[in-house]
Write an enzyme that holds these catalytic residues in place. Structure first.
Site, mmCIF file in Angstrom:
data_model
loop_
_atom_site.group_PDB
_atom_site.id
_atom_site.type_symbol
_atom_site.label_atom_id
_atom_site.label_comp_id
_atom_site.label_asym_id
_atom_site.label_seq_id
_atom_site.Cartn_x
_atom_site.Cartn_y
_atom_site.Cartn_z
ATOM 1 C CG HIS A 151 -0.399 -0.118 2.407
ATOM 2 N ND1 HIS A 151 -0.020 1.197 3.191
ATOM 3 C CD2 HIS A 151 -0.145 -1.028 3.541
ATOM 4 C CE1 HIS A 151 0.484 0.759 4.374
ATOM 5 N NE2 HIS A 151 0.223 -0.508 4.689
ATOM 6 C CG ASP B 295 -2.399 4.303 3.078
ATOM 7 O OD1 ASP B 295 -2.131 3.420 2.383
ATOM 8 O OD2 ASP B 295 -3.068 4.470 3.808
ATOM 9 C CG ASP C 279 2.638 -0.249 8.035
ATOM 10 O OD1 ASP C 279 2.370 -0.582 7.077
ATOM 11 O OD2 ASP C 279 2.039 0.023 9.085
ATOM 12 C CD GLU D 265 -3.127 -0.998 5.555
ATOM 13 O OE1 GLU D 265 -3.189 -2.212 6.127
ATOM 14 O OE2 GLU D 265 -2.541 -0.262 5.957
ATOM 15 C CD GLU D 266 -1.414 2.169 7.628
ATOM 16 O OE1 GLU D 266 -1.899 1.459 8.528
ATOM 17 O OE2 GLU D 266 -0.273 1.576 7.483
#
Length: 485
Positions: free
Chosen positions: A77, A79, A116, A146-147
Site C-alpha cells: 500500500h 499510504d 509500513d 490502507e491505513e
C-alpha cells in the site's frame, strides 16, 4: 536530501526507499506518489494502469523462457500512518520524512518512518526496474488508503488482476509468514455537550499525559501498553469527585489504528485545593508508572498553570464524558482457543476530541470471528448510548481465513528454510491485511504475507531492522524465480 542509505544492500531497494521518504503520502492523499510510480513504470517500458479508486497496477513481462509460469501479484500500500510527537513541527502533506540510521535500525526524526509499507513499495519498484531477475509474468499492485479505511483494496475492480498468486509485502517480522488476519470495524461516537461559566475562585491548569510508546492497535494491543486517553480520563474522573474539578477542553489520540500516545486536558480547581491537587497528580503518576513499569518506563503526567478558559462544560456533560470514557473497553477481549497466544478479539479507544458543540470519540474493533467483532462494537456503542451519544459504525472489512494447505505457503516456507537455515513461523495476525478484501473480491486467490522486521509501527518510535531487509529481498526474488504452479 542526502541518501543516507548509500552503501546498504540491495542498493536499488534502498535507493527507492530514500526516494519514497521524500514524497508526502498521507492516507487518501497518495496522488503524488501514485503519479511518480506510474512515471517510473512507463520509463521502464511497462504496462501502467490506474483504476477509478486510485490503485495503480503495473505489469511486467516474464523473463524469456518463463512465459508459461503463473502470474504473480506483488502487493503493497502507498499510504503511511502520519503520527508525530507533539513537540515535532512537521506537515505530512508537504514535508519529507527525515530518516536516520541509529545502530542497526532505521528511524525517522520525530515522526513515523513509513516503512509500513514504504519498504514493500521500494522492493516492488526495484523489481520493476531490474532486467536481470528471473521470473514469470508479474503484476505490481499499489493500493491506496490502507491505513484509514482499506478503501483502495475494497474498490478494486473486477478483472483488474490477472494473477491468482499474491505476495503481500506488508508484514512486520522477519521469519514469520502470515496466512490469515482479523477483520475490523470502526465505531465513532458524537456526544453533545453544554457549557457553563467557570466558577469564581478556581485556578486553571493543563494536564498532559505523554511519553508513551503508542503502537499498532492490532499487533501490539496485547503488549500491556498504556493508553493516554484512558490514563488521562482516569485522573480526571477521580479528581472530579475529590477536587470539584471542572473540565473545559480535552484532546487525546489521533488514528483509529494507533494506541493513543499523548493526551491533554484544560481543567480548573478551587484555589484552596490547588496545592493538594498538584500533589494528587504527582501521586497519580507514581501509581500508574508503577502499574506500567515494565511497558511504559517513560510515562509522564504533568500539571502546569494555565490561563483561565472562557467556559467549562456543564456538570452533566462532564459526567457523561468521563463516565463514558471510563466505561469504554480497551484492549484484549478474547484470546483464541485454537491458536496459542493469538488475540482473537480486541477494541481500541483511539481518540477523543473537543469540537464546537460535541465530543468526538474514535474507536476500532478487531476479531478473527465476525460475530465477536460485531459484539465488541455493540459493547462500545452501549456504553455511550447510555450517555445520550449518537453512535455510528463503519462498514468494516473482512478477515482472511487461513489455508494451511496453500501451495504458496508451502513454497515460501521451504524457500525461507533453504535460504536462511531456519524454519519460519506460520501465523495468523491480529491486524487488518488487505488480503481479506482482495480474497473476497477475487475468489481462489492463493496469498501469503511477509516482510522485514518493523517495530513501533503507527508511532514515532517506528523503526526498521536493517539486516532483515536483505533477507526480505532475497526471499522475494527467489520466490519469483521458483513459483511454477
Amino acid at each position: 536530501m542526502e541518501n543516507i542509505f548509500a552503501g546498504l544492500q540491495p542498493e536499488r531497494l534502498w535507493y527507492y526507499f530514500a526516494e519514497i521518504c521524500k514524497i508526502p503520502r498521507p492516507s487518501r492523499k497518495e496522488a503524488q506518489i501514485a503519479a511518480w510510480i506510474m512515471q517510473k513504470g512507463r520509463e521502464n517500458g511497462l504496462e501502467v494502469l490506474q483504476d477509478a479508486t486510485g490503485n495503480v497496477l503495473i505489469r511486467k513481462h516474464a523473463t524469456r523462457g518463463m512465459e508459461n509460469r503463473p502470474v504473480i501479484i506483488l502487493q503493497s500500500h502507498l499510504d503511511m500512518v502520519c503520527e508525530k510527537n507533539s513537540s515535532t513541527i512537521h506537515n505530512f502533506e508537504t514535508d519529507p520524512i527525515l530518516p536516520r540510521i541509529e545502530g542497526e535500525w532505521i528511524k525517522a526524526t520525530g515522526t513515523t518512518l513509513g516503512a509500513d509499507d514504504g519498504i514493500g513499495v521500494a522492493a516492488m519498484m526495484a523489481i520493476m526496474e531490474y532486467g536481470d531477475l528471473v521470473h514469470g509474468p508479474l503484476e505490481f499492485l499499489f493500493t491506496i488508503d490502507e491505513e484509514t479505511g482499506l478503501s483502495g483494496s475494497a474498490g478494486l475492480q473486477p478483472g483488474f488482476l490477472k494473477g491468482r498468486i499474491l505476495l503481500n509485502l506488508d508484514s512486520e517480522d522477519d521469519g514469520e509468514l502470515f496466512i490469515g488476519c482479523a477483520g475490523g470495524k470502526d465505531t465513532n461516537i458524537v456526544l453533545p455537550y453544554l457549557t457553563a461559566e467557570l466558577p469564581s475562585g478556581f485556578k486553571s491548569c493543563r494536564i498532559d499525559v505523554n511519553g508513551l510508546k503508542g503502537g499498532h492497535s492490532g499487533d501490539e494491543i496485547n503488549k500491556g501498553l498504556g493508553n493516554a486517553v484512558k490514563i488521562l480520563n482516569r485522573l480526571l474522573w477521580e479528581a472530579a469527585a475529590s477536587f470539584e474539578l471542572r473540565l473545559s477542553f480535552i484532546d487525546g489520540g489521533n488514528l483509529r489504528n494507533a494506541i493513543a500516545r499523548e493526551a491533554f486536558a484544560m481543567v480548573a480547581i478551587p484555589e484552596g485545593m490547588a496545592d493538594a491537587f498538584e500533589q494528587y497528580v504527582i501521586d497519580f503518576k507514581a501509581r500508574v508508572k508503577y502499574e506500567l513499569k515494565a511497558t511504559e518506563p517513560d510515562l509522564k503526567v504533568v500539571c502546569t498553570p494555565a490561563e483561565p478558559a472562557a467556559f467549562c462544560f456543564d456538570v452533566s456533560s462532564q459526567e457523561k464524558l468521563l463516565n463514558g470514557l471510563y466505561g469504554c473497553p480497551h484492549g484484549v477481549l478474547a484470546m483464541s482457543a485454537d491458536i496459542p497466544g493469538f488475540v482473537q478479539t480486541s477494541t481500541n479507544l483511539a481518540s477523543v476530541k473537543t469540537r464546537e458543540d460535541h465530543f468526538l470519540i474514535g474507536t476500532s474493533q478487531r476479531s478473527s470471528v465476525n460475530s465477536e467483532k460485531i459484539d465488541a462494537a455493540n459493547m462500545v456503542a452501549s456504553v455511550f448510548r447510555l450517555a445520550g451519544a449518537t453512535v455510528t459504525h463503519g462498514e468494516g472489512y473482512p478477515g482472511w481465513a487461513p489455508n494451511p494447505d496453500s501451495p504458496v505457503l508451502k513454497l515460501t516456507r521451504n524457500t525461507y528454510s533453504s535460504l536462511f537455515g531456519k524454519e519460519p513461523k506460520v501465523l495468523v495476525v491480529h491486524a487488518g491485511l488487505e488480503c481479506g478484501l482482495i480474497g473476497e473480491q477475487f475468489p481462489g486467490m492463493d496469498m501469503i504475507s511477509y516482510g522485514p522486521t518493523i517495530k513501533g509501527a503507527h508511532s514515532p518510535d517506528e523503526r526498521l531492522l536493517i539486516r532483515t531487509v536483505s533477507k526480505f529481498w532475497d526471499l522475494t526474488v527467489t520466490l519469483l524465480k521458483d513459483v511454477k504452479e
